[in-house]
Design a protein around this motif. Sequence first.
Motif, mmCIF file in Angstrom:
data_model
loop_
_atom_site.group_PDB
_atom_site.id
_atom_site.type_symbol
_atom_site.label_atom_id
_atom_site.label_comp_id
_atom_site.label_asym_id
_atom_site.label_seq_id
_atom_site.Cartn_x
_atom_site.Cartn_y
_atom_site.Cartn_z
ATOM 1 N N ASP A 93 -30.534 -3.446 -48.684
ATOM 2 C CA ASP A 93 -32.239 -3.225 -49.829
ATOM 3 C C ASP A 93 -32.645 -2.081 -50.126
ATOM 4 O OD1 ASP A 93 -32.341 -6.163 -49.688
ATOM 5 O OD2 ASP A 93 -33.906 -6.678 -48.306
ATOM 6 N N GLY A 94 -32.751 -1.938 -51.030
ATOM 7 C CA GLY A 94 -33.048 -0.244 -51.398
ATOM 8 C C GLY A 94 -31.949 0.507 -51.907
ATOM 9 N N ALA A 95 -31.686 1.724 -52.361
ATOM 10 C CA ALA A 95 -30.945 2.755 -52.513
ATOM 11 C C ALA A 95 -30.767 3.731 -51.220
ATOM 12 C CB ALA A 95 -31.278 3.170 -53.999
ATOM 13 N N THR A 96 -31.556 3.986 -50.413
ATOM 14 C CA THR A 96 -31.558 4.484 -48.988
ATOM 15 C C THR A 96 -29.781 4.455 -48.372
ATOM 16 O OG1 THR A 96 -33.527 4.586 -49.001
ATOM 17 C CG2 THR A 96 -31.724 5.635 -47.001
ATOM 18 N N VAL A 97 -29.082 5.145 -48.305
ATOM 19 C CA VAL A 97 -27.589 4.850 -47.060
ATOM 20 C C VAL A 97 -27.734 4.398 -46.066
ATOM 21 C CG1 VAL A 97 -25.616 5.958 -46.578
ATOM 22 C CG2 VAL A 97 -26.623 7.185 -48.329
ATOM 23 N N PRO A 98 -27.513 3.273 -46.286
ATOM 24 C CA PRO A 98 -27.484 2.769 -44.742
ATOM 25 C C PRO A 98 -27.278 2.929 -43.418
ATOM 26 C CG PRO A 98 -26.921 1.031 -46.309
ATOM 27 C CD PRO A 98 -26.770 2.322 -46.753
ATOM 28 N N SER A 99 -27.777 3.282 -42.371
ATOM 29 C CA SER A 99 -27.142 3.146 -40.866
ATOM 30 C C SER A 99 -26.262 3.386 -40.425
ATOM 31 C CB SER A 99 -28.813 3.469 -40.489
ATOM 32 O OG SER A 99 -28.669 2.249 -39.782
ATOM 33 N N VAL A 100 -25.537 3.344 -39.653
ATOM 34 C CA VAL A 100 -24.547 3.026 -38.524
ATOM 35 C C VAL A 100 -25.474 1.823 -38.036
ATOM 36 C CG1 VAL A 100 -22.955 3.359 -37.145
ATOM 37 C CG2 VAL A 100 -23.309 5.240 -39.251
ATOM 38 N N GLN A 101 -25.690 1.657 -37.258
ATOM 39 C CA GLN A 101 -26.818 0.785 -36.662
ATOM 40 C C GLN A 101 -26.200 -0.510 -37.811
ATOM 41 O OE1 GLN A 101 -27.753 3.599 -36.253
ATOM 42 N NE2 GLN A 101 -27.750 3.978 -34.196
ATOM 43 N N ASP A 102 -27.564 -0.155 -39.047
ATOM 44 C CA ASP A 102 -27.514 -1.359 -40.173
ATOM 45 C C ASP A 102 -26.788 -1.905 -40.972
ATOM 46 O OD1 ASP A 102 -29.966 -1.395 -39.565
ATOM 47 O OD2 ASP A 102 -30.782 -0.082 -41.660
ATOM 48 N N ARG A 103 -25.261 -0.645 -40.877
ATOM 49 C CA ARG A 103 -23.966 -1.597 -41.297
ATOM 50 C C ARG A 103 -22.926 -2.310 -40.187
ATOM 51 N NH1 ARG A 103 -21.990 4.599 -42.654
ATOM 52 N NH2 ARG A 103 -23.746 5.578 -42.642
ATOM 53 N N SER A 104 -22.902 -1.797 -39.070
ATOM 54 C CA SER A 104 -22.628 -2.880 -38.198
ATOM 55 C C SER A 104 -23.558 -4.078 -37.940
ATOM 56 C CB SER A 104 -23.439 -2.191 -36.317
ATOM 57 O OG SER A 104 -22.459 -3.036 -35.426
ATOM 58 N N ARG A 105 -24.673 -4.278 -38.101
ATOM 59 C CA ARG A 105 -25.338 -5.468 -37.772
ATOM 60 C C ARG A 105 -24.678 -5.829 -39.410
ATOM 61 N NH1 ARG A 105 -29.503 -2.162 -36.141
ATOM 62 N NH2 ARG A 105 -30.471 -1.823 -37.972
ATOM 63 N N ALA A 106 -24.519 -6.140 -40.915
ATOM 64 C CA ALA A 106 -23.915 -6.255 -41.335
ATOM 65 C C ALA A 106 -22.907 -6.296 -41.786
ATOM 66 C CB ALA A 106 -24.141 -5.157 -42.976
ATOM 67 N N LEU A 107 -22.170 -5.948 -40.626
ATOM 68 C CA LEU A 107 -20.394 -6.126 -40.619
ATOM 69 C C LEU A 107 -20.367 -7.875 -39.588
ATOM 70 C CD1 LEU A 107 -18.134 -5.784 -41.729
ATOM 71 C CD2 LEU A 107 -17.866 -4.370 -39.471
ATOM 72 N N ASN A 108 -21.077 -7.807 -38.479
ATOM 73 C CA ASN A 108 -21.725 -8.943 -38.181
ATOM 74 C C ASN A 108 -21.804 -9.838 -38.587
ATOM 75 O OD1 ASN A 108 -22.624 -6.940 -35.176
ATOM 76 N ND2 ASN A 108 -20.137 -7.170 -35.847
ATOM 77 N N THR A 109 -22.691 -9.950 -39.141
ATOM 78 C CA THR A 109 -23.295 -10.978 -40.029
ATOM 79 C C THR A 109 -22.375 -11.563 -41.195
ATOM 80 O OG1 THR A 109 -25.335 -10.394 -40.310
ATOM 81 C CG2 THR A 109 -25.302 -11.854 -41.801
ATOM 82 N N LEU A 110 -21.435 -10.545 -41.553
ATOM 83 C CA LEU A 110 -19.926 -11.260 -42.319
ATOM 84 C C LEU A 110 -19.192 -11.940 -41.280
ATOM 85 C CD1 LEU A 110 -19.746 -8.822 -44.359
ATOM 86 C CD2 LEU A 110 -20.859 -10.737 -45.072
ATOM 87 N N GLY A 111 -19.396 -11.309 -39.570
ATOM 88 C CA GLY A 111 -17.888 -12.558 -38.641
ATOM 89 C C GLY A 111 -17.118 -10.925 -38.402
ATOM 90 N N TYR A 112 -17.476 -9.758 -38.827
ATOM 91 C CA TYR A 112 -16.903 -9.228 -38.446
ATOM 92 C C TYR A 112 -17.345 -7.675 -37.549
ATOM 93 C CZ TYR A 112 -13.925 -10.630 -42.059
ATOM 94 O OH TYR A 112 -13.141 -11.799 -43.252
ATOM 95 N N THR A 113 -16.231 -7.178 -36.958
ATOM 96 C CA THR A 113 -16.582 -5.869 -36.384
ATOM 97 C C THR A 113 -15.581 -5.082 -36.518
ATOM 98 O OG1 THR A 113 -17.419 -5.474 -33.733
ATOM 99 C CG2 THR A 113 -15.357 -7.077 -34.117
ATOM 100 N N PHE A 114 -16.247 -3.691 -36.001
ATOM 101 C CA PHE A 114 -15.578 -2.154 -36.263
ATOM 102 C C PHE A 114 -14.303 -2.199 -35.091
ATOM 103 C CE2 PHE A 114 -19.778 -0.579 -36.160
ATOM 104 C CZ PHE A 114 -19.949 -0.024 -38.057
ATOM 105 N N THR A 115 -13.189 -1.945 -35.323
ATOM 106 C CA THR A 115 -12.139 -2.034 -34.941
ATOM 107 C C THR A 115 -11.971 -0.815 -33.210
ATOM 108 O OG1 THR A 115 -10.900 -0.954 -35.959
ATOM 109 C CG2 THR A 115 -10.758 -3.113 -36.022
#
Length: 96
Positions: free
Chosen positions: A40-62
Amino acid sequence: MTTADTFTAQMSITRDTGRWRLYVVIYGELVSEWPEYVFDGATVPSVQDRSRALNTLGYTFTVGPVWNWTEDHVPGDDPTGPVRLIASVPAREVAT
């Protein structure tokens, strides 16, 4: 470079809505669409927001949440045109 069990997660802003989207690039498999999360919104998502989104998709950082940022000129290679920022990070599927 990615291995067979490593994917590339990318994030860019959409031109039509102006919102950031995170997607997992999947090559070599028959998929109709890559897994995608739109913020939501045009602000660059934080690293934590990106991590949560990636987890929602079933993935994580390597290797940790360090994103590589590149720029692409839109349209094509016109250096006077607008710049599109693209972030990427290696990711893997979360074990179920």
